[in-house]
Design an enzyme around this catalytic site. Structure first.
Site, PDB file in Angstrom:
ATOM      1  N   GLY A  68     -21.808 -24.053 -16.990  1.00  0.00           N
ATOM      2  CA  GLY A  68     -20.946 -24.788 -17.911  1.00  0.00           C
ATOM      3  C   GLY A  68     -19.646 -25.258 -17.289  1.00  0.00           C
ATOM      4  N   THR A  69     -19.624 -25.383 -15.969  1.00  0.00           N
ATOM      5  CA  THR A  69     -18.420 -25.814 -15.245  1.00  0.00           C
ATOM      6  C   THR A  69     -17.905 -27.151 -15.799  1.00  0.00           C
ATOM      7  OG1 THR A  69     -19.592 -24.986 -13.293  1.00  0.00           O
ATOM      8  CG2 THR A  69     -17.519 -26.141 -12.905  1.00  0.00           C
ATOM      9  N   TRP A  71     -18.508 -28.758 -18.570  1.00  0.00           N
ATOM     10  CA  TRP A  71     -18.084 -28.686 -19.973  1.00  0.00           C
ATOM     11  C   TRP A  71     -16.713 -28.004 -20.087  1.00  0.00           C
ATOM     12  CZ3 TRP A  71     -21.184 -25.491 -24.148  1.00  0.00           C
ATOM     13  CH2 TRP A  71     -20.771 -25.868 -25.423  1.00  0.00           C
ATOM     14  N   HIS A 126     -15.792 -22.325  -7.598  1.00  0.00           N
ATOM     15  CA  HIS A 126     -16.997 -21.500  -7.727  1.00  0.00           C
ATOM     16  C   HIS A 126     -16.842 -20.247  -6.859  1.00  0.00           C
ATOM     17  CE1 HIS A 126     -19.188 -24.497  -9.914  1.00  0.00           C
ATOM     18  NE2 HIS A 126     -19.429 -25.303  -8.904  1.00  0.00           N
ATOM     19  N   SER A 156     -31.438 -23.973 -14.881  1.00  0.00           N
ATOM     20  CA  SER A 156     -30.527 -25.099 -14.713  1.00  0.00           C
ATOM     21  C   SER A 156     -30.354 -25.409 -13.220  1.00  0.00           C
ATOM     22  CB  SER A 156     -29.182 -24.768 -15.365  1.00  0.00           C
ATOM     23  OG  SER A 156     -28.342 -25.883 -15.341  1.00  0.00           O
ATOM     24  N   ARG A 285     -28.298 -32.091 -18.447  1.00  0.00           N
ATOM     25  CA  ARG A 285     -29.763 -32.068 -18.559  1.00  0.00           C
ATOM     26  C   ARG A 285     -30.165 -31.911 -20.020  1.00  0.00           C
ATOM     27  NH1 ARG A 285     -34.054 -28.382 -18.421  1.00  0.00           N
ATOM     28  NH2 ARG A 285     -32.542 -26.689 -18.703  1.00  0.00           N
ATOM     29  N   LYS A 286     -29.962 -30.693 -20.561  1.00  0.00           N
ATOM     30  CA  LYS A 286     -30.366 -30.417 -21.940  1.00  0.00           C
ATOM     31  C   LYS A 286     -29.240 -29.770 -22.740  1.00  0.00           C
ATOM     32  CE  LYS A 286     -35.222 -29.550 -22.924  1.00  0.00           C
ATOM     33  NZ  LYS A 286     -36.215 -28.473 -23.056  1.00  0.00           N
ATOM     34  N   GLY A 287     -28.510 -28.914 -22.053  1.00  0.00           N
ATOM     35  CA  GLY A 287     -27.381 -28.251 -22.712  1.00  0.00           C
ATOM     36  C   GLY A 287     -27.819 -27.316 -23.833  1.00  0.00           C
TER      37      GLY A 287
END
Ligand code: A3P
Length: 319
Positions: A68-69, A71, A126, A156, A285-287
Site C-alpha cells: 500500500g505504499t 496509496w 522500503h 501482489s 491491480r485490484k486493491g
C-alpha cells in the site's frame, strides 16, 4: 542495531561479489545487512546512514513493497496539503503519487533530491529500520509504516513482477518458495514488519503502524488517525464539510487508477541505476483484501499461515 562499517572507499562491486545473491525476481537480489536489495541500489543504500541528514520535522512513510505504499503516499500527501490544494485542482489528478513523495535511496540521486527539499519533508522508504540513520529514533521524526497480510502481499508482488520490463523467470511455486524463505525485494518481510511493529510499540507518539486491511475496511477512520498522528487533526468544520470523505475519494483505488498518469502503459524511469520501462498501471491491480484465494492453493496458504504464525509468535502482531 546491526550496522556494517563500510568505508566510503569500499568498492561496491567487490562488496557485491561477497554477498549472497539470488536470481529469479525481475532483477537479481543481494543480501546486505539482513535485507534483499537490488545490487544497483547498494551504493545508495550504504550511503543513507552517513548522507541522509534527517530533520526533526521529517515524516517518513516506511511501507513494505506491495503493502500500500502508493496509496499511503497519496493519503498522507493529501492530508498534509489539504489547505493548499482544492479537490478539483489537485496534483494527484495529474501526477503519480510516487512523484509527489520521493523515495530514499531507491534511485541514484534520491539523497541529493531529499536534501534539497524544504522542511517539513515527506519522504518514503522500503528500507529496514536498522539501515536508516540512527537519528531516526532520537530526533523526533515521525514514521508511518504499512504492512499487509503476507499471502496478499506475495500475490501482489507476483503480479507486479510479471509486469515489470524484465519479467520474472520464476513459476508461482518457485516465487512462493523464495518469498517464504524471506527472499523478496526488501525482505525478509517478517523482519521488516517486526522492526517497525516493535518501534511503534516502543514509541507510539512517533511511529504509527498501519495495515493495508484496515485502510481498506475503514478508510475514513485511518485518515482521521493519520491526521491526528501527524499533528493536523480535522477541524469540526472540516468534518461537517465532508473533507475526510473527499480525501478518501480522491485517493481511492477507482479515482487514482483512472488518472491518466497512473494509467500510462509505458514510462521510462531510472531505477537503481538501470533504465526500467515501467507500467504505472501495474501499481493499481485490484486493491482488494483476500485476493490470494483466487490464485493460491490451500496447501500454499496453509504453509504461509504456519510460517507467519511462527515468525510473529509472541510479538502481538497477528494476521
Ligand atoms: P494488489 O496487487 O493486490 O491489487 P504498493 O503501492 O506498495 O506497490 O502496493 C500495491 C498494492 O496496493 C496493489 O495491490 C494495488 O492494487 C494496491 N493499491 C494501490 N493503490 C490503491 C488504492 N488507492 N486503494 C487501495 N489499494 C491500492
Amino acid at each position: 542495531r546491526p550496522r556494517e562499517a563500510v568505508s566510503s572507499k569500499t568498492h561496491t562491486g567487490s562488496l557485491i561479489a561477497t554477498l549472497p545473491t539470488k536470481e529469479g525476481w525481475s532483477t537479481p537480489l543481494v543480501f546486505y545487512n539482513n535485507c534483499w536489495i537490488r545490487p544497483h541500489s547498494l551504493k545508495d543504500v550504504m550511503a543513507v546512514q552517513d548522507m541522509l541528514k534527517l530533520r526533526p520535522d521529517d515524516i517518513i512513510l516506511a511501507a513494505h513493497p506491495k503493502c500500500g505504499t502508493t496509496w499511503l503516499k497519496a493519503l498522507v500527501f493529501t492530508i498534509l496539503n489539504r489547505s493548499r490544494y482544492t479537490f478539483t485542482d489537485h496534483p494527484l489528478l495529474t501526477v503519480r503519487p510516487h512523484q509527489l513523495v520521493p523515495f530514499i535511496a531507491l534511485r541514484p540521486g534520491d539523497l541529493d533530491r531529499a536534501e534539497a527539499l524544504p522542511s517539513p519533508r515527506l519522504l518514503s522508504t522500503h528500507l529496514p529500520l536498522p539501515l536508516l540513520p540512527p537519528a531516526v529514533s532520537t530526533l523526533g521524526c515521525r514514521i508511518v509504516c504499512v504492512c499487509r497480510e503476507p499471502k496478499d502481499a506475495f500475490l501482489s508482488r507476483w503480479h507486479f513482477e510479471k509486469k515489470l520490463h524484465q519479467g520474472i523467470s520464476l513459476g508461482t511455486d518457485e516465487a512462493f518458495a523464495m518469498f517464504s524463505e524471506g527472499c523478496s525485494p526488501y525482505g525478509p518481510f517478517w523482519d521488516r514488519y517486526l522492526e517497525y511493529w516493535k518501534e511503534s510499540l516502543a514509541r507510539p507518539r512517533e511511529v504509527m503502524f498501519l495495515r493495508y486491511e484496515e485502510m481498506v475496511s475503514d478508510t475514513p477512520n485511518v485518515i482521521r488517525k493519520l491526521a491526528s498522528f501527524l499533528g493536523v487533526p480535522f477541524t469540526r468544520e472540516e468534518e461537517s464539510g465532508g473533507v475526510v470523505d473527499q480525501v478518501a475519494d480522491l485517493c481511492g483505488f477507482t479515482s487514482l487508477s483512472n488518472v491518466d498518469a497512473n494509467r500510462a502503459d509505458r514510462v521510462e524511469v531510472e531505477h537503481a541505476g538501470a533504465k526500467l520501462v515501467f507500467n504505472p498501471s501495474s501499481l493499481f491491480r485490484k486493491g482488494e483484501v483476500g485476493d490470494w484465494v483466487n490464485h493460491m492453493s490451500k496447501d500454499m496458504a496453509a504453509r504461509m499461515d504456519q510460517l507467519v504464525a511462527e515468525k510473529f509468535k509472541g510479538s502481538g502482531l497477528t494476521f
